[in-house]
Design a protein around this motif. Structure first.
Motif, PDB file in Angstrom:
ATOM      1  N   GLY A  36      -3.064  32.949 142.641  1.00 53.83           N
ATOM      2  CA  GLY A  36      -4.181  32.409 143.403  1.00 53.83           C
ATOM      3  C   GLY A  36      -3.792  31.719 144.702  1.00 53.83           C
ATOM      4  N   TYR A  37      -2.515  31.809 145.075  1.00 49.09           N
ATOM      5  CA  TYR A  37      -2.048  31.118 146.282  1.00 49.09           C
ATOM      6  C   TYR A  37      -1.637  32.124 147.351  1.00 49.09           C
ATOM      7  CZ  TYR A  37      -1.935  27.017 143.301  1.00 49.09           C
ATOM      8  OH  TYR A  37      -2.291  26.004 142.458  1.00 49.09           O
ATOM      9  N   ASN A  38      -2.017  31.841 148.589  1.00 51.19           N
ATOM     10  CA  ASN A  38      -1.631  32.665 149.730  1.00 51.19           C
ATOM     11  C   ASN A  38      -1.674  31.801 150.987  1.00 51.19           C
ATOM     12  OD1 ASN A  38      -4.344  32.573 150.737  1.00 51.19           O
ATOM     13  ND2 ASN A  38      -4.886  34.170 149.277  1.00 51.19           N
ATOM     14  N   GLY A  39      -1.606  32.404 152.139  1.00 46.27           N
ATOM     15  CA  GLY A  39      -1.620  31.648 153.391  1.00 46.27           C
ATOM     16  C   GLY A  39      -2.882  30.828 153.586  1.00 46.27           C
ATOM     17  N   HIS A  40      -4.005  31.333 153.072  1.00 47.82           N
ATOM     18  CA  HIS A  40      -5.268  30.606 153.208  1.00 47.82           C
ATOM     19  C   HIS A  40      -5.292  29.328 152.376  1.00 47.82           C
ATOM     20  CE1 HIS A  40      -7.457  33.499 155.641  1.00 47.82           C
ATOM     21  NE2 HIS A  40      -6.916  34.451 154.904  1.00 47.82           N
ATOM     22  N   SER A  41      -4.422  29.237 151.386  1.00 49.85           N
ATOM     23  CA  SER A  41      -4.408  28.057 150.514  1.00 49.85           C
ATOM     24  C   SER A  41      -4.158  26.781 151.307  1.00 49.85           C
ATOM     25  CB  SER A  41      -3.331  28.208 149.442  1.00 49.85           C
ATOM     26  OG  SER A  41      -3.576  29.336 148.639  1.00 49.85           O
ATOM     27  N   PHE A  42      -3.344  26.868 152.357  1.00 52.54           N
ATOM     28  CA  PHE A  42      -3.053  25.690 153.173  1.00 52.54           C
ATOM     29  C   PHE A  42      -4.272  25.274 153.984  1.00 52.54           C
ATOM     30  CE2 PHE A  42       1.042  27.407 152.112  1.00 52.54           C
ATOM     31  CZ  PHE A  42       1.752  26.264 151.786  1.00 52.54           C
ATOM     32  N   GLY A  43      -4.991  26.256 154.522  1.00 50.15           N
ATOM     33  CA  GLY A  43      -6.226  25.951 155.245  1.00 50.15           C
ATOM     34  C   GLY A  43      -7.279  25.362 154.327  1.00 50.15           C
ATOM     35  N   ILE A  44      -7.382  25.927 153.125  1.00 46.39           N
ATOM     36  CA  ILE A  44      -8.339  25.430 152.138  1.00 46.39           C
ATOM     37  C   ILE A  44      -7.981  24.001 151.744  1.00 46.39           C
ATOM     38  CG2 ILE A  44      -9.117  25.708 149.745  1.00 46.39           C
ATOM     39  CD1 ILE A  44      -8.811  28.795 150.236  1.00 46.39           C
ATOM     40  N   GLY A  45      -6.699  23.767 151.463  1.00 44.11           N
ATOM     41  CA  GLY A  45      -6.272  22.428 151.043  1.00 44.11           C
ATOM     42  C   GLY A  45      -6.478  21.390 152.129  1.00 44.11           C
ATOM     43  N   ALA A  46      -6.099  21.734 153.364  1.00 41.58           N
ATOM     44  CA  ALA A  46      -6.237  20.783 154.471  1.00 41.58           C
ATOM     45  C   ALA A  46      -7.710  20.494 154.767  1.00 41.58           C
ATOM     46  CB  ALA A  46      -5.545  21.326 155.721  1.00 41.58           C
ATOM     47  N   THR A  47      -8.524  21.547 154.777  1.00 40.03           N
ATOM     48  CA  THR A  47      -9.946  21.384 155.084  1.00 40.03           C
ATOM     49  C   THR A  47     -10.657  20.603 153.978  1.00 40.03           C
ATOM     50  OG1 THR A  47      -9.878  23.479 156.260  1.00 40.03           O
ATOM     51  CG2 THR A  47     -12.043  22.632 155.701  1.00 40.03           C
ATOM     52  N   THR A  48     -10.343  20.919 152.731  1.00 40.88           N
ATOM     53  CA  THR A  48     -10.952  20.221 151.602  1.00 40.88           C
ATOM     54  C   THR A  48     -10.565  18.745 151.609  1.00 40.88           C
ATOM     55  OG1 THR A  48     -10.997  22.235 150.267  1.00 40.88           O
ATOM     56  CG2 THR A  48     -11.108  20.139 149.078  1.00 40.88           C
ATOM     57  N   THR A  49      -9.294  18.466 151.866  1.00 40.27           N
ATOM     58  CA  THR A  49      -8.827  17.073 151.908  1.00 40.27           C
ATOM     59  C   THR A  49      -9.497  16.314 153.046  1.00 40.27           C
ATOM     60  OG1 THR A  49      -6.708  17.714 150.948  1.00 40.27           O
ATOM     61  CG2 THR A  49      -6.797  15.587 152.097  1.00 40.27           C
ATOM     62  N   ALA A  50      -9.582  16.940 154.219  1.00 43.11           N
ATOM     63  CA  ALA A  50     -10.222  16.288 155.364  1.00 43.11           C
ATOM     64  C   ALA A  50     -11.685  15.959 155.056  1.00 43.11           C
ATOM     65  CB  ALA A  50     -10.122  17.175 156.610  1.00 43.11           C
ATOM     66  N   ALA A  51     -12.377  16.912 154.445  1.00 44.18           N
ATOM     67  CA  ALA A  51     -13.790  16.667 154.103  1.00 44.18           C
ATOM     68  C   ALA A  51     -13.911  15.559 153.060  1.00 44.18           C
ATOM     69  CB  ALA A  51     -14.431  17.948 153.581  1.00 44.18           C
ATOM     70  N   LYS A  52     -12.992  15.542 152.105  1.00 48.98           N
ATOM     71  CA  LYS A  52     -13.038  14.544 151.026  1.00 48.98           C
ATOM     72  C   LYS A  52     -12.834  13.125 151.555  1.00 48.98           C
ATOM     73  CE  LYS A  52     -11.300  13.864 146.366  1.00 48.98           C
ATOM     74  NZ  LYS A  52     -10.500  14.452 145.294  1.00 48.98           N
ATOM     75  N   VAL A  53     -12.037  12.974 152.622  1.00 48.45           N
ATOM     76  CA  VAL A  53     -11.806  11.636 153.179  1.00 48.45           C
ATOM     77  C   VAL A  53     -12.729  11.359 154.371  1.00 48.45           C
ATOM     78  CG1 VAL A  53      -9.438  11.489 152.322  1.00 48.45           C
ATOM     79  CG2 VAL A  53      -9.846  12.367 154.629  1.00 48.45           C
ATOM     80  N   ASN A  54     -13.794  12.162 154.460  1.00 54.61           N
ATOM     81  CA  ASN A  54     -14.869  11.956 155.443  1.00 54.61           C
ATOM     82  C   ASN A  54     -14.460  12.133 156.902  1.00 54.61           C
ATOM     83  OD1 ASN A  54     -16.820  11.438 153.405  1.00 54.61           O
ATOM     84  ND2 ASN A  54     -15.973   9.378 153.200  1.00 54.61           N
ATOM     85  N   VAL A  55     -13.532  13.055 157.165  1.00 52.98           N
ATOM     86  CA  VAL A  55     -13.232  13.412 158.553  1.00 52.98           C
ATOM     87  C   VAL A  55     -14.472  14.149 159.071  1.00 52.98           C
ATOM     88  CG1 VAL A  55     -11.786  14.839 160.057  1.00 52.98           C
ATOM     89  CG2 VAL A  55     -10.747  13.547 158.183  1.00 52.98           C
ATOM     90  N   PRO A  56     -14.985  13.782 160.249  1.00 55.60           N
ATOM     91  CA  PRO A  56     -16.189  14.440 160.773  1.00 55.60           C
ATOM     92  C   PRO A  56     -15.988  15.951 160.949  1.00 55.60           C
ATOM     93  CG  PRO A  56     -15.668  12.476 162.052  1.00 55.60           C
ATOM     94  CD  PRO A  56     -14.514  12.712 161.121  1.00 55.60           C
TER      95      PRO A  56
END
Length: 149
Positions: free
Chosen positions: A93-113
């Protein structure tokens, strides 16, 4: 240019750089009280020191594999999958998009606009929103709040 306060990583190409003009990604030193272990400036300075100790010069590629060749996407993903499997996890289930997903999800979770998430990910559209994964527990809490309203 790298100094103790920050540096700019110049990417020659990027999939979001449709005109192939190159992309500049700035990094600034993090405050010590936030997370000294993940400060990009400290990590880059340590990495460059390690590379210089190994005999590499300033004109050598910045990121290399274990054979001294320029790091490429396929090799990077292969190594990540090997690390995941060494932890006893399935790497399917891991590929290059996993980093984008992880970074974007984390940013949204900590309320980055949203506009900042878009800028940091170098997205030109709102497709970054598809990368945000919502924790099922968060959905459950929202449902409970709605029931009490």
């Amino acid at each position: 240019m790298l100094n103790k306060n920050g540096f700019v990583l110049n990417l020659k190409t990027s999939k979001t750089d449709v005109f192939r003009l190159g992309v500049k990604v700035p990094f600034e030193k993090q405050r010590v009280e936030t997370s000294p272990i993940s400060c990009p400036v400290k990590l880059m300075l340590d990495y460059l020191h390690l590379r210089q100790t190994g005999g590499d010069g300033t004109s050598d590629p910045l990121f290399i594999n274990s054979k001294g060749m320029t790091l490429n996407r396929a090799y990077f993903i292969q190594i990540i999958k090997e690390i995941i499997e060494s932890l006893g996890l399935l790497s399917d289930g891991y590929n290059g998009h996993s980093f984008g997903i992880g970074a974007t999800t984390t940013a949204a979770k900590v309320n980055v606009p949203d506009d900042l998430i878009k800028t940091m990910g170098r997205w030109s559209s709102d497709c970054y929103q598809r990368y945000i994964r919502t924790d099922p527990k968060t959905v459950t809490i929202a449902q409970q709040k709605l029931c009490h309203f």
